[in-house]
Design an enzyme around this catalytic site. Structure first.
Site, mmCIF file in Angstrom:
data_model
loop_
_atom_site.group_PDB
_atom_site.id
_atom_site.type_symbol
_atom_site.label_atom_id
_atom_site.label_comp_id
_atom_site.label_asym_id
_atom_site.label_seq_id
_atom_site.Cartn_x
_atom_site.Cartn_y
_atom_site.Cartn_z
ATOM 1 N N ASN A 8 0.868 -1.183 0.000
ATOM 2 C CA ASN A 8 0.000 0.000 0.000
ATOM 3 C C ASN A 8 0.904 1.232 0.000
ATOM 4 O O ASN A 8 1.408 1.639 1.045
ATOM 5 C CB ASN A 8 -0.897 -0.024 1.254
ATOM 6 C CG ASN A 8 -1.755 1.230 1.360
ATOM 7 O OD1 ASN A 8 -1.862 2.006 0.407
ATOM 8 N ND2 ASN A 8 -2.362 1.445 2.518
ATOM 9 N N TRP A 9 1.094 1.777 -1.195
ATOM 10 C CA TRP A 9 2.025 2.907 -1.327
ATOM 11 C C TRP A 9 1.457 4.201 -0.748
ATOM 12 O O TRP A 9 2.183 5.188 -0.628
ATOM 13 C CB TRP A 9 2.368 3.130 -2.803
ATOM 14 C CG TRP A 9 3.317 2.125 -3.380
ATOM 15 C CD1 TRP A 9 3.911 1.072 -2.720
ATOM 16 C CD2 TRP A 9 3.796 2.068 -4.723
ATOM 17 N NE1 TRP A 9 4.721 0.378 -3.578
ATOM 18 C CE2 TRP A 9 4.674 0.966 -4.819
ATOM 19 C CE3 TRP A 9 3.563 2.842 -5.868
ATOM 20 C CZ2 TRP A 9 5.327 0.624 -6.002
ATOM 21 C CZ3 TRP A 9 4.208 2.500 -7.046
ATOM 22 C CH2 TRP A 9 5.079 1.409 -7.112
ATOM 23 N N HIS A 95 -9.970 1.816 4.269
ATOM 24 C CA HIS A 95 -8.726 1.918 5.033
ATOM 25 C C HIS A 95 -8.899 2.956 6.146
ATOM 26 O O HIS A 95 -9.612 3.952 5.967
ATOM 27 C CB HIS A 95 -7.591 2.324 4.084
ATOM 28 C CG HIS A 95 -6.236 2.240 4.719
ATOM 29 N ND1 HIS A 95 -5.754 3.228 5.545
ATOM 30 C CD2 HIS A 95 -5.285 1.288 4.676
ATOM 31 C CE1 HIS A 95 -4.546 2.873 5.982
ATOM 32 N NE2 HIS A 95 -4.242 1.698 5.460
ATOM 33 N N GLU A 166 -6.490 -4.371 10.779
ATOM 34 C CA GLU A 166 -5.437 -3.366 10.926
ATOM 35 C C GLU A 166 -5.852 -2.304 11.939
ATOM 36 O O GLU A 166 -6.515 -1.329 11.586
ATOM 37 C CB GLU A 166 -5.149 -2.718 9.566
ATOM 38 C CG GLU A 166 -4.019 -1.719 9.616
ATOM 39 C CD GLU A 166 -3.640 -1.221 8.231
ATOM 40 O OE1 GLU A 166 -2.605 -1.662 7.720
ATOM 41 O OE2 GLU A 166 -4.385 -0.418 7.651
ATOM 42 N N GLY A 176 -0.919 6.428 12.995
ATOM 43 C CA GLY A 176 -0.480 5.333 13.868
ATOM 44 C C GLY A 176 0.816 5.622 14.606
ATOM 45 O O GLY A 176 1.503 6.597 14.351
ATOM 46 N N SER A 207 2.639 -1.702 10.522
ATOM 47 C CA SER A 207 4.069 -1.776 10.852
ATOM 48 C C SER A 207 4.725 -3.118 10.551
ATOM 49 O O SER A 207 5.583 -3.578 11.306
ATOM 50 C CB SER A 207 4.295 -1.408 12.322
ATOM 51 O OG SER A 207 3.851 -0.092 12.551
ATOM 52 N N GLY A 228 2.633 -0.896 4.317
ATOM 53 C CA GLY A 228 2.689 0.498 3.887
ATOM 54 C C GLY A 228 4.119 0.952 3.683
ATOM 55 O O GLY A 228 4.734 0.702 2.637
HETATM 56 P P1 PGA Z 1 2.364 0.559 7.580
HETATM 57 O O1 PGA Z 1 0.980 0.836 6.843
HETATM 58 O O2 PGA Z 1 2.878 -0.755 7.086
HETATM 59 O O3 PGA Z 1 3.240 1.712 7.179
HETATM 60 O O4 PGA Z 1 2.083 0.525 9.043
HETATM 61 C C1 PGA Z 1 0.053 -0.199 6.618
HETATM 62 C C2 PGA Z 1 -1.257 0.362 6.136
HETATM 63 O O5 PGA Z 1 -1.660 1.453 6.542
HETATM 64 O O6 PGA Z 1 -1.953 -0.301 5.354
#
Ligand code: PGA
Length: 247
Positions: A8-9, A95, A166, A176, A207, A228
């Site tokens: 997920n860019w 999301h 998530e 987050g 994360s 992400g």
């Molecule tokens: P992250 O994001 O891996 O940077 O925590 C994941 C997401 O929001 O889908």
């Protein structure tokens, strides 16, 4: 059921050149990985989809959002049909970062339905509003409400869809804190979600990086992940894919 890893860019990177480089490096790295048990997708910003489509063959294309409407006067929206033009076969829906912008469960449900109608696999994201240290029962209550509303009128036995567990607080940037959920807790919540929706692939997000990935991958019940920040670093991302492919 194959495991699924989604990059997920978000609103990154800032140039088409960089995006092409990341997509190509991911594609190239996948050549060296046996992919019988895993699928990889890139959920790119809309504007980069035509380029990513050219750059990848093994990677599925995803979007980070989808309009709840099929066509018409909806400024700034992108329809399912338009996404299909670019081989998009998966869409993140609801999301946390979109819920924080005001997306409601009702709107999210419409997006899930329109994606399914067009054979785009929705990844319904749940966990918005959960707090670090919350009791198991309080967390399950939030997840269930978002699942019930988000999947209203979905034929859960026949449709192909995924669910992303998530918790907002576990996302690494923006809203987050960057602290991943303990894998055992993620496994527990995912088991709970699967007890209600046994046919869905249920993923973990928040994360995941090359260091935390193995802890989640080792949990059989976790069908993959949404990544992400680390998905913008091809080597890290490929390590994550390998971890989930190894167990
Ligand atoms: P992250 O994001 O891996 O940077 O925590 C994941 C997401 O929001 O889908």
């Amino acid at each position: 059921m194959k495991r699924l890893i989604v990059a997920n860019w978000k609103m990154n990177p800032q140039s088409v050149g960089e995006a092409r480089k990341i997509a190509s490096q991911i594609e190239h790295g996948l050549l060296a990985i046996k992919r019988e048990t895993i699928e990889v997708a890139i959920a790119a910003p809309f504007i980069f989809l035509p380029m990513v489509k050219q750059a990848v063959h093994f990677v599925r294309l995803g979007s980070q959002n989808i309009s709840a409407h099929s066509s018409g006067a909806y400024t700034g929206e992108v329809s399912a049909k338009q996404l299909l033009e670019f081989r998009v076969s998966l869409a993140l829906v609801g999301h946390s970062e979109r819920r924080a912008l005001g997306e409601t469960d009702d709107l999210i449900n419409k997006k899930v339905l329109i994606a399914l109608e067009h054979k785009i696999e929705p990844v319904l994201c749940v966990g918005f509003g959960t707090k670090f240290g919350m009791s198991e029962s309080a967390e399950k209550k939030i997840l269930m409400a978002q699942l019930r509303l988000g999947l209203r009128d979905v034929k859960v036995r026949s449709e192909k869809f995924a669910i992303l567990y998530e918790p907002t607080w576990a996302i690494s940037r923006g809203v987050g804190s960057g602290q991943a959920v303990a894998p055992s807790r993620a496994a527990l919540m995912i088991k709970f979600i699967k007890s209600k929706y046994p046919q869905a692939r249920v993923l973990y997000g928040g994360s995941i990086d090359s260091k935390t990935a193995a802890g989640f991958a080792v949990e059989d019940v976790i069908d993959g992940g949404v990544v992400g920040a680390a998905s913008l670093r091809p080597q890290d991302f490929l390590e994550i894919v390998k971890s989930f492919n190894n167990y």
